[in-house]
Structure formats: C-alpha cells, structure tokens
Design a protein around this motif. Structure first.
Motif, PDB file in Angstrom:
ATOM      1  N   GLN A  23       0.793  -1.336   0.057  1.00 36.77           N
ATOM      2  CA  GLN A  23      -0.110  -0.213  -0.104  1.00 36.77           C
ATOM      3  C   GLN A  23       0.820   1.280  -0.064  1.00 36.77           C
ATOM      4  N   GLY A  24       2.245   1.013  -0.237  1.00 42.99           N
ATOM      5  CA  GLY A  24       3.082   2.255  -0.001  1.00 42.99           C
ATOM      6  C   GLY A  24       3.132   3.016   1.325  1.00 42.99           C
ATOM      7  N   LEU A  25       2.894   2.264   2.351  1.00 39.97           N
ATOM      8  CA  LEU A  25       2.922   2.969   3.918  1.00 39.97           C
ATOM      9  C   LEU A  25       4.223   2.635   4.454  1.00 39.97           C
ATOM     10  N   LEU A  26       5.036   1.540   4.045  1.00 43.74           N
ATOM     11  CA  LEU A  26       5.981   0.995   4.766  1.00 43.74           C
ATOM     12  C   LEU A  26       6.985   0.717   3.598  1.00 43.74           C
ATOM     13  N   GLY A  27       8.276   1.199   3.647  1.00 46.17           N
ATOM     14  CA  GLY A  27       9.368   0.887   2.898  1.00 46.17           C
ATOM     15  C   GLY A  27      10.281  -0.029   3.467  1.00 46.17           C
ATOM     16  N   SER A  28      11.041  -0.744   2.655  1.00 47.35           N
ATOM     17  CA  SER A  28      12.224  -1.506   2.816  1.00 47.35           C
ATOM     18  C   SER A  28      13.439  -1.477   1.959  1.00 47.35           C
ATOM     19  N   ILE A  29      14.496  -1.844   2.462  1.00 45.89           N
ATOM     20  CA  ILE A  29      15.650  -2.064   1.465  1.00 45.89           C
ATOM     21  C   ILE A  29      15.574  -3.698   1.266  1.00 45.89           C
ATOM     22  N   ARG A  30      15.942  -4.008   0.206  1.00 47.22           N
ATOM     23  CA  ARG A  30      16.202  -5.428  -0.042  1.00 47.22           C
ATOM     24  C   ARG A  30      17.840  -5.774  -0.096  1.00 47.22           C
ATOM     25  N   SER A  31      18.037  -6.787   0.722  1.00 48.83           N
ATOM     26  CA  SER A  31      19.435  -7.368   0.988  1.00 48.83           C
ATOM     27  C   SER A  31      19.728  -8.081  -0.277  1.00 48.83           C
ATOM     28  N   PHE A  48       2.524   3.914  14.312  1.00 51.99           N
ATOM     29  CA  PHE A  48       1.674   5.057  13.787  1.00 51.99           C
ATOM     30  C   PHE A  48       0.627   4.542  12.816  1.00 51.99           C
ATOM     31  N   ILE A  49       0.883   3.619  12.197  1.00 54.00           N
ATOM     32  CA  ILE A  49      -0.051   3.195  11.116  1.00 54.00           C
ATOM     33  C   ILE A  49      -1.337   2.316  11.828  1.00 54.00           C
ATOM     34  N   GLN A  50      -0.617   1.545  12.856  1.00 53.42           N
ATOM     35  CA  GLN A  50      -1.600   0.970  13.738  1.00 53.42           C
ATOM     36  C   GLN A  50      -2.629   1.742  14.380  1.00 53.42           C
ATOM     37  N   ARG A  51      -2.022   2.883  15.052  1.00 51.65           N
ATOM     38  CA  ARG A  51      -3.053   3.957  15.833  1.00 51.65           C
ATOM     39  C   ARG A  51      -3.694   4.374  14.675  1.00 51.65           C
ATOM     40  N   MET A  52      -3.531   4.649  13.445  1.00 52.41           N
ATOM     41  CA  MET A  52      -4.348   5.452  12.432  1.00 52.41           C
ATOM     42  C   MET A  52      -5.661   4.216  12.050  1.00 52.41           C
ATOM     43  N   TYR A  53      -5.235   2.977  11.925  1.00 52.52           N
ATOM     44  CA  TYR A  53      -5.946   1.858  11.761  1.00 52.52           C
ATOM     45  C   TYR A  53      -7.069   1.614  12.836  1.00 52.52           C
ATOM     46  N   THR A  61      -6.316   6.516   3.291  1.00 57.53           N
ATOM     47  CA  THR A  61      -6.213   7.809   4.162  1.00 57.53           C
ATOM     48  C   THR A  61      -4.972   8.138   4.919  1.00 57.53           C
ATOM     49  N   VAL A  62      -4.178   6.781   5.453  1.00 57.36           N
ATOM     50  CA  VAL A  62      -3.096   6.832   6.045  1.00 57.36           C
ATOM     51  C   VAL A  62      -2.025   7.329   4.955  1.00 57.36           C
ATOM     52  N   ALA A  63      -2.268   6.607   3.843  1.00 59.12           N
ATOM     53  CA  ALA A  63      -1.182   7.039   2.698  1.00 59.12           C
ATOM     54  C   ALA A  63      -1.266   8.607   2.697  1.00 59.12           C
ATOM     55  N   GLU A  78      -1.189  21.470   6.313  1.00 56.28           N
ATOM     56  CA  GLU A  78      -2.737  21.931   6.471  1.00 56.28           C
ATOM     57  C   GLU A  78      -3.633  20.753   5.755  1.00 56.28           C
ATOM     58  N   ALA A  79      -3.094  20.202   4.551  1.00 61.05           N
ATOM     59  CA  ALA A  79      -3.862  19.132   4.011  1.00 61.05           C
ATOM     60  C   ALA A  79      -4.056  17.871   4.934  1.00 61.05           C
ATOM     61  N   ALA A  80      -3.141  17.543   5.879  1.00 55.01           N
ATOM     62  CA  ALA A  80      -3.396  16.492   6.886  1.00 55.01           C
ATOM     63  C   ALA A  80      -4.446  16.980   7.943  1.00 55.01           C
ATOM     64  N   LEU A  81      -4.193  18.145   8.301  1.00 54.82           N
ATOM     65  CA  LEU A  81      -5.257  18.503   9.315  1.00 54.82           C
ATOM     66  C   LEU A  81      -6.632  18.681   8.533  1.00 54.82           C
ATOM     67  N   ASP A  82      -7.094  18.975   7.310  1.00 51.64           N
ATOM     68  CA  ASP A  82      -8.201  18.879   6.713  1.00 51.64           C
ATOM     69  C   ASP A  82      -8.534  17.518   6.852  1.00 51.64           C
ATOM     70  N   ARG A  83      -8.008  16.400   6.320  1.00 51.87           N
ATOM     71  CA  ARG A  83      -8.124  15.258   6.061  1.00 51.87           C
ATOM     72  C   ARG A  83      -8.369  14.605   7.446  1.00 51.87           C
ATOM     73  N   MET A  84      -7.594  14.913   8.548  1.00 51.28           N
ATOM     74  CA  MET A  84      -8.035  14.593   9.904  1.00 51.28           C
ATOM     75  C   MET A  84      -9.309  14.869  10.307  1.00 51.28           C
ATOM     76  N   ALA A  85      -9.572  16.274  10.082  1.00 49.81           N
ATOM     77  CA  ALA A  85     -10.799  16.659  10.560  1.00 49.81           C
ATOM     78  C   ALA A  85     -11.924  15.796  10.044  1.00 49.81           C
ATOM     79  N   LEU A  86     -11.974  15.491   8.542  1.00 50.29           N
ATOM     80  CA  LEU A  86     -12.794  14.975   7.701  1.00 50.29           C
ATOM     81  C   LEU A  86     -13.079  13.512   8.645  1.00 50.29           C
ATOM     82  N   GLU A  87     -11.874  12.891   8.935  1.00 50.15           N
ATOM     83  CA  GLU A  87     -11.986  11.519   9.737  1.00 50.15           C
ATOM     84  C   GLU A  87     -12.567  11.660  10.895  1.00 50.15           C
ATOM     85  N   ARG A  88     -12.372  12.829  11.988  1.00 53.48           N
ATOM     86  CA  ARG A  88     -12.709  13.029  13.095  1.00 53.48           C
ATOM     87  C   ARG A  88     -14.262  13.211  13.129  1.00 53.48           C
TER      88      ARG A  88
END
Length: 139
Positions: A23-31, A48-53, A61-63, A78-88
């Motif tokens: 989902q693009g929420l977490l990245g990793s480096i490949r060995s 953080f992702i778990q708290r949002m879920y 929305t998390v993305a 500002e964009a995050a605050l607007d989005r969080m207000a909608l979710e609230r």
C-alpha cells in the motif's frame, strides 16, 4: 532488521507488514539475497499506522497523511489537518450511531428483564430465544 524482527518488535504480523509495503505505507531495503530490511525508525512508523487503523482510517487515508509525518511542511500540514478533521467528523457520526445502538439494546434488555420479573412474580416460566419475541410465556 528483518521482517520477522519488525513483526516481533511491533506485534504486527509479517503478512500485515507486507500489506503495508504493497500500500506504500512502509518501505524496506532489499538485501542482496532479496530479504526485506527495515530501519529502527520503522518501529514507530508501524505503531503510527496501527494507531491510524485503530482509529478507523483506511490504508488510503493513512497514505494521504504520511507525507505530513515524513516531511512536515505548511502545505502538507494543512492538507493533513483537513483530512484528519474529515475523519474525526466521520468518527463522531459513527460514535453517535453506536451510542444509539447501545441505548436501544439497553432499552430492550430492560424490557426483557421487566417481563421476566413480572412472569416470575406470577409463577410463570419465561423463555426467550433468538428470533422470537422478547418474552414468551410457557406453562
């Protein structure tokens, strides 16, 4: 750290961590061997992702909120605050709906208890089963 280590340290399944990556929420480096490798900072990111879920937010929305977490700026904040207000607001509506449902259940339980108590006082046995009316007198 490897994916199993991150899973153990966060209490999140390996499958969920792979999903977060998809989902693009977490990245990793490949060995060189193709194994995922994570940084110490990813422990807090997963938390953080778990708290949002847990708050009822979707992966999408998390993305949308992660850019503000990754590199806060006036625009992303500002964009995050607007989005969080909608979710609230959505959560407030859901909470109100749940409270109405709980109140209805409480009223139903009170009615069934009253019916049961009346029946006991009259020496009758009251049966109640799923799918039937709240109180069925049986001889």
């Amino acid at each position: 750290m490897r994916i199993g280590d991150l899973a153990a340290r966060t209490g999140v399944s390996v499958r969920s961590l792979r999903y977060y990556e998809e989902q693009g929420l977490l990245g990793s480096i490949r060995s060189p061997g193709g194994q995922r490798r994570y940084a110490e900072a990813d422990i807090e990111r997963v938390a953080f992702i778990q708290r949002m879920y847990a708050a009822g937010l979707s992966s999408r929305t998390v993305a949308e909120l992660l850019p503000c977490v990754d590199s806060p700026s006036a625009e992303s904040t500002e964009a995050a605050l607007d989005r969080m207000a909608l979710e609230r607001d959505r959560l407030d509506r859901h909470i109100a709906e749940l409270l109405r449902t709980r109140d209805s259940l409480d009223a139903l339980m009170a009615g069934v208890r009253a019916h049961r108590d009346q029946a006991r006082a009259g020496g009758r046995v009251v049966a109640c089963s799923a799918g039937s009316p709240a109180g069925i007198d049986t001889p």
